[in-house]
Design a protein around this motif. Structure first.
Motif: not given
Length: 293
Positions: A192, A230-231, A234-235
């Motif tokens: 992350g 950012a995506h 996050t995932h």
């Protein structure tokens, strides 16, 4: 059709099948559709006169081209109902080698990114570009397929080249460089680590997601390093634990597996040590037909 003609057509069709399948894959973007096109082309040979054919290689390529352009035009009208991103069906290997059958499909750097751009072309443009630029078919043989003069067919291919120019379709040639960058992206996603992800992405990176008929809460298209990083940050910690390295259309990529099988394929386009495009295939229909070596 005489029996001798039928036997001859069958022998020639099998001899040229790898090349014909490669034509159809570039035209249609999925192996399933490519195989359907070859089946239809074979049926059409049964209505043909072997004695009237001067060059069987060129004749078969143009025959498959005719079938493909008919399929593209039909599919284009259906695709108007499609929501989200549409991605081609990937060719995947978990080995760091490409077998002869895959090599014929993937010659000329036919990565997912190139197939995505080809999908944006009009059917006639796509056929003129694929047949002439990738398979060397003369414009006077392409012209009747698209109902144009040879000069107009040449203009179609030129228009397609202009559309392709400047798009991020050809990855770095060195597979080891690609793998290093993709592995670093996977590690940063697991952690992350937004800053590390940002450093690995081209400022204008494009991230596409093809979910097929499934609904998906995340955007089907993201652009720009900050949004994509950012995506992934996050995932990534959850999704990346399922991932392992793979070759996706001959380039370094990723597959995600669960106990039930492959649930995602990620194609990466690495240019100048940065990831310029990410193509995430989640379409269950495309994944179910994968043959992973």
């Amino acid at each position: 059709m005489k029996m001798d003609d039928k036997v001859w057509f069958a022998e020639q069709f099998e001899l040229h099948r790898p090349r014909l399948r490669a034509v159809a894959y570039r035209m249609l973007g999925t192996l399933t559709d490519a195989d359907d096109a070859l089946q239809e082309a074979w049926i059409r040979t049964t209505r043909s006169d072997a004695g009237a054919i001067e060059s069987i290689d060129g004749w078969l390529v143009t025959l498959v081209g005719r079938v493909c352009i008919d399929m593209l035009r039909t599919r284009r009208s259906r695709r108007e109902q499609f929501t989200g991103s549409w991605l081609p069906e990937p060719v995947v290997s978990t080995d760091e080698t490409v077998d002869p059958e895959q090599a014929s499909l993937l010659a000329d750097s036919v990565g997912l990114a190139l197939l995505v751009v080809l999908e944006s072309l009009e059917p006639a443009e796509r056929l003129a570009f694929v047949l002439h630029d990738m398979f060397g078919v003369p414009f006077d043989e392409i012209a009747p397929i698209v109902d144009r003069t040879p000069v107009a067919a040449r203009q179609l291919a030129s228009r397609a080249r202009r559309r392709l120019r400047g798009t991020a379709t050809v990855p770095d040639a060195d597979l080891r460089t690609q793998r290093r960058v993709v592995d670093a992206f996977l590690a940063a996603s697991r952690a992350g680590d937004f800053e590390a992800l940002l450093a690995l992405l081209d400022p204008d990176v494009v991230f596409r997601v093809d979910t097929g008929s499934r609904t998906w809460l995340a955007p089907a298209l993201l652009t720009g390093a900050a949004d994509v990083a950012a995506h992934a940050a996050t995932h990534g910690p959850r999704f990346a634990t399922l991932c392992q390295p793979a070759l996706v259309n001959g380039a370094a990529g990723i597959i995600a597996r669960t106990r039930s099988g492959v649930v995602a394929v990620v194609g990466m386009t690495v240019i100048s040590d940065r990831i310029a495009e990410i193509d995430l295939v989640l379409d269950a229909a495309k994944l179910s037909s994968l043959t992973i070596r």
